[in-house]
Design an enzyme around this catalytic site. Sequence first.
Site, mmCIF file in Angstrom:
data_model
loop_
_atom_site.group_PDB
_atom_site.id
_atom_site.type_symbol
_atom_site.label_atom_id
_atom_site.label_comp_id
_atom_site.label_asym_id
_atom_site.label_seq_id
_atom_site.Cartn_x
_atom_site.Cartn_y
_atom_site.Cartn_z
ATOM 1 N N ASP A 111 -56.123 17.362 20.824
ATOM 2 C CA ASP A 111 -55.252 18.394 20.666
ATOM 3 C C ASP A 111 -54.835 19.203 21.982
ATOM 4 O OD1 ASP A 111 -53.672 20.092 17.859
ATOM 5 O OD2 ASP A 111 -53.442 20.759 20.049
ATOM 6 N N ASP A 202 -48.317 16.641 20.924
ATOM 7 C CA ASP A 202 -49.496 17.233 21.745
ATOM 8 C C ASP A 202 -50.634 16.796 21.047
ATOM 9 O OD1 ASP A 202 -49.741 18.982 19.604
ATOM 10 O OD2 ASP A 202 -50.798 20.523 21.048
ATOM 11 N N GLU A 203 -50.811 15.833 19.735
ATOM 12 C CA GLU A 203 -52.016 15.571 19.519
ATOM 13 C C GLU A 203 -52.137 13.966 18.902
ATOM 14 O OE1 GLU A 203 -53.184 17.100 15.301
ATOM 15 O OE2 GLU A 203 -50.877 17.861 15.288
ATOM 16 N N CYS A 614 -41.808 -3.228 -2.437
ATOM 17 C CA CYS A 614 -40.604 -3.026 -2.994
ATOM 18 C C CYS A 614 -40.195 -4.063 -3.896
ATOM 19 C CB CYS A 614 -39.590 -2.470 -1.866
ATOM 20 S SG CYS A 614 -37.847 -2.315 -2.516
ATOM 21 N N CYS A 617 -36.671 -5.576 -2.414
ATOM 22 C CA CYS A 617 -36.201 -6.244 -1.174
ATOM 23 C C CYS A 617 -37.552 -6.900 -0.548
ATOM 24 C CB CYS A 617 -35.670 -5.617 -0.001
ATOM 25 S SG CYS A 617 -36.880 -4.291 0.384
ATOM 26 N N HIS A 632 -37.008 4.643 2.085
ATOM 27 C CA HIS A 632 -36.591 3.237 1.768
ATOM 28 C C HIS A 632 -35.791 3.311 0.378
ATOM 29 C CE1 HIS A 632 -37.093 -1.018 1.557
ATOM 30 N NE2 HIS A 632 -37.358 -0.858 0.502
ATOM 31 N N HIS A 636 -32.264 2.062 -0.757
ATOM 32 C CA HIS A 636 -31.644 1.341 -1.772
ATOM 33 C C HIS A 636 -30.458 2.232 -2.499
ATOM 34 C CE1 HIS A 636 -33.691 -2.046 -1.258
ATOM 35 N NE2 HIS A 636 -35.035 -1.603 -1.485
#
Length: 704
Positions: A111, A202-203, A614, A617, A632, A636
């Site tokens: 970090d 930054d990490e 899912c 799909c 997701h 849908h």
Amino acid sequence: MEKAEAEPSASADSARPWQSYTTVYTNAKAGMDGVDKEKVQRTVYEMSKGSKYFENEERKEAFIRQKIDNMRARCAKLSASDISHYQMVADKRILELEATRDLSRIWLHVDMDAFYAAVETLDNPSLRGRPMAVGGMSMISTANYEARKFGVRAAMPGFIARKLCPELIFVPTDFKKYTYYSDLTRKVFQKYDPNFMAASLDEAYLDITEVCNERDLTSGEIAEELRTSVHEVTGLTCSAGVAPNRLLAKVCSDINKPNGQFVLPSNRMAVMTFISSLPIRKIGGIGKVTEHILSGVFGINTCEKMLQKGGFLCALFSRSSADFFLSVGLGLGKTDTPQVRFRKSISNERTFSATDDTALLYQKLAELSEMLSIDMQKGGLSGRTLTLKLKTASFEVRSRAVTMQKYICSREDILNHALKLLNAELPLSLRLIGLRMSHFNEDKDGHLSDPTQKTLANFIISGDASGKNVGEHSLLGSDTSDSHFMVDPENDLSIDNHETCHYVSEDPLDSNLLSDLDHCNFNLSNNSGKIDNNNELPLNGSVAKVNAPNVVGCAPKSHQIEVSHLVEADSFSFSEQCESNRPDRVTRTNNDLDDGVPSSNQKEQFLWVNDYKCSLCGIELPPNFVEERQEHFDFHLAEKLQKEESDNSRNLMLNQRFSQRDHTASQRRHKRPKSSKKEGSKSSKKESKHIPIDMFFVKSNQNF
Ligand code: TTP
Ligand code: MG
């Protein structure tokens, strides 16, 4: 089992009202150890009293206090046999969790120190050694270590920071600069772990097991070398933590900040000793609300106490939340590198002084669109779902999304859609605008995908969704067993391209509670339970317009189910004993509210076969990919809305063609749900149809 309660409940001391005003600013960040906390608390209280922010904070505080009281009352009602039962449950669970302990990997969390401030100081060395903050009077992004001594810190309004430290120098933010330096650091990280996980600009998390073995170096030596290398390449310092898992590595990187490192050896004894006295707030994922509740109800302040109070935790929390707390008590965390990783959404946002100046808001939106476009083009991405996030002057957070039929990435296209979303909300005084693009044009292997493939429309037309997928994926069942129970604050990482992504705290309580509070609009109840299928849709898109649930003072009946594009707002409830797959997505079972109708997030869970794939799909998304799963789901939903809308238009045309016009019209008038004012004025000719999210899923679930 020990007594549950150990601390008095928070009660306001009228002589020192600021003591009950527990703002985030009093939580020590690195470099703030010697700060006079009470002075900071008093200053923040006095400076913000009467403001909208203050009112919002007070509402939250009151709500938390009420929750603490309720939970204490529930603890007190537990009979002796309840208590011994839950103690047995906890003991068993602790053994099971212990059996999952993996000490085989070496994780390093790195970090950067006072990142934005350090970059600005590189640019302007005269700032060195003087208290400075990056940002402006409305908000600061970070402060250097000199300023932190005064209690000045990130996410604090600048005018309060100046009051705490009158000599404070303000430097405006310059994200291009930070991105440039961030890219440099990532080139270094890559040398130590090509699959490193970037958590923010930054990490990053690096699995350094291989590099330690290959080079026969200790983890401490690798950490030293990496930090030196970052400094050589950038001129900036960073801190590192090494531990057997990511959760602990993050805690460790903060211990010797700035420009330091801490190595926690990979053995159980060392971990347990380290964790025993560790304040719970140091754990990523435990924020202000959780800290207050655990401390106020159970007297839990250190990680060790999580185990001591395990029985009560099992009695009052869902299994997944209790599991998370117990795993914290054991010092467990994630050790694997997810192999299948979907590219994340890309987002950006800007905070500014509240304004209703439309020209200014348009300008902000244009800047955001441009930056988003640049980021997307850099990654060769086009996306279909654009989400606009707004924070109003009164701190209400709104989120609006549109899903296009075509992938877009140009500034013009993004701005065009963003403007439509924004205009639907104006006039409004805003203090934050954000844009997020998701549903990129690639599948999990990075191949370009066809937007028409595997859509909800296909699903509905073919009627094929259910059994096949379930059968196919039963073999994945084992993956889902216990792998998803832990809150993993570093889940929200990008791996593919190490894109910058938002670090989302997954505090199992905070994320549910606070965001609900943050997003709660107390006067907003007439739209409850409705998703407006806006008739003013862009020609090629559908807008899912959703309001966050009202949970305080205006708790909705649970049949008024709403969905929010904000993951957190969709997953309220923490204090009740209930089952869920994730601590941050626990379901509402409050008896006062529960009428037996599943909540929207329960419905979202139904979408996932074996909690993994899912069913519509076939896309695979493990439960800990919270944000992706929410997106997701949104996707849908938007598809469904779009289809409903086109069906409506088609039906309307057919109806018009085949007589019965009057009869149909009168029926339609009769059945039409209450429209919003806006719709009412614009939908006299077109058929308007609200589709509550529960209707959608009741339908879909028939196929599961
Ligand atoms: P942090 O790593 O939390 O803070 P920092 O790097 O400034 O200081 P340190 O790590 O030494 O404690 O955040 C990284 C950068 O992200 C920070 O420089 C500015 C930005 N940031 C914000 O814009 N808003 C915030 O609320 C926080 C916490 C950080
Ligand atoms: Mg930092």
